[in-house]
Design an enzyme around this catalytic site. Structure first.
Site, PDB file in Angstrom:
ATOM      1  N   CYS A 175      -9.662 -41.386  10.610  1.00  0.00           N
ATOM      2  CA  CYS A 175      -9.406 -42.387  11.651  1.00  0.00           C
ATOM      3  C   CYS A 175      -7.949 -42.831  11.510  1.00  0.00           C
ATOM      4  O   CYS A 175      -7.198 -42.273  10.714  1.00  0.00           O
ATOM      5  CB  CYS A 175     -10.377 -43.561  11.546  1.00  0.00           C
ATOM      6  SG  CYS A 175     -10.351 -44.398   9.943  1.00  0.00           S
ATOM      7  N   THR A 176      -7.551 -43.844  12.253  1.00  0.00           N
ATOM      8  CA  THR A 176      -6.129 -44.215  12.301  1.00  0.00           C
ATOM      9  C   THR A 176      -5.586 -44.642  10.947  1.00  0.00           C
ATOM     10  O   THR A 176      -4.592 -44.099  10.457  1.00  0.00           O
ATOM     11  CB  THR A 176      -5.914 -45.340  13.325  1.00  0.00           C
ATOM     12  OG1 THR A 176      -6.474 -44.951  14.572  1.00  0.00           O
ATOM     13  CG2 THR A 176      -4.424 -45.633  13.491  1.00  0.00           C
TER      14      THR A 176
END
Length: 296
Positions: A175-176
């Site tokens: 994810c980010t």
């Protein structure tokens, strides 16, 4: 130059609301802006401001109960990424809606950015992007599976509907910044998946550490500040933000007939009513008036 700090930390706050006043007062006094979320499970957010201000806020956060191990990722911006400072009290610092999920109990195996490419090239590994669909649309890793979820809370239902696809597979997730994978890997372990991995520090750390010529990342990474997207070396990407739907668009998308500044773009034109658009136009008008008042 403005220093941007993206951070999260899972810990137990008995009364997160009691932590808000002092934290907000410090941020305002130090000229720091952005958003911080406090919940019984910890803290999450992105802030920006002068070097000394960011240092002061990080020191304050690391002094909170159980937060001495808090880590953060930094970037630089020539323009202020946020208009104001907000400290919000939430049920979760990243909403999954699974009360039994506890990242403090156990999570998947952390994989350093330098080792990520070798892992995801393994044919026995299924790579899953845990971000929202509009984030995935502008960039992801080669071969990654897009669950096409509009929010992180949809991930458990997606997994339940698709888990047979991953029988006997190792699962690698990203994810980010890493926070969603703390929960998603704990969730999969609870579902009986034996080998679960996640990218340590998330996409942002990968783009910071791995040279473009060695990268398996394609496109740009959406970020939740005025930069909108970043690429390798965390350089600002080409994307702008539609303030009607908060989705990333490219500069050329502003020439499309559906685009109206602050009101709509091709992503959302058919998704909002005329009443919505009228409200957005009024908001945009007020923003322009406020900007004119700030001019010398």
């Amino acid at each position: 130059m403005h220093t941007i700090a993206a951070l999260y930390h899972f810990t137990r706050f008995e009364e997160p609301a009691a932590l808000k006043p002092a934290l907000l007062e410090l941020c305002v006094a130090q000229g720091v802006k952005g958003t911080l979320l406090l919940a019984p499970e910890g803290v999450n957010g992105t802030i920006a401001g002068p070097r000394a201000g960011i240092d002061a806020v990080i020191t304050h956060l690391r002094a909170l109960p159980g937060c001495d191990g808090l880590e953060w990722k930094e970037a630089q911006s020539e323009t202020p990424p946020f208009p104001r400072m907000k400290v919000r009290i939430k049920r979760e610092i990243v909403t999954m809606g699974q009360p039994d999920v506890d990242p403090q109990a156990r999570v998947g195996h952390y994989v350093e950015p330098k080792d990520w490419n070798d892992l995801i090239r393994d044919p026995e590994v299924a790579v899953i992007d845990t971000r929202n669909d509009y984030e995935v649309a502008i960039g992801t890793f080669d071969g990654a599976i897009d669950p096409e979820t509009a929010s992180f809370g949809e991930f458990p239902a997606w997994w339940e509907a698709n888990k047979e696809r991953f029988h006997n597979k190792k699962i690698a997730m990203f994810c980010t910044g890493g926070i969603r994978c703390e929960k998603s890997t704990n969730y999969l372990l609870g579902q009986g998946v034996e080998e679960v991995f996640h990218l340590k520090g998330g996409i942002l750390k990968y783009l910071e550490d791995v040279p473009a010529q060695d990268s398996t990342w394609q496109g740009d990474c959406f970020v939740f500040d005025a930069r909108v997207s970043v690429g390798h070396g965390l350089r600002k990407g080409p994307h702008l933000l539609c303030h009607g739907c908060r989705q990333p668009i490219l500069p050329q998308d502003r020439t499309r007939p559906e685009y109206e500044e602050g009101v709509s773009c091709h992503h959302c034109f058919d998704q909002t009513t005329e009443a919505d658009k009228a409200r957005f136009r009024e908001r945009q008008k007020q923003l322009r008036l406020a900007a004119r008042r700030r001019l010398p």
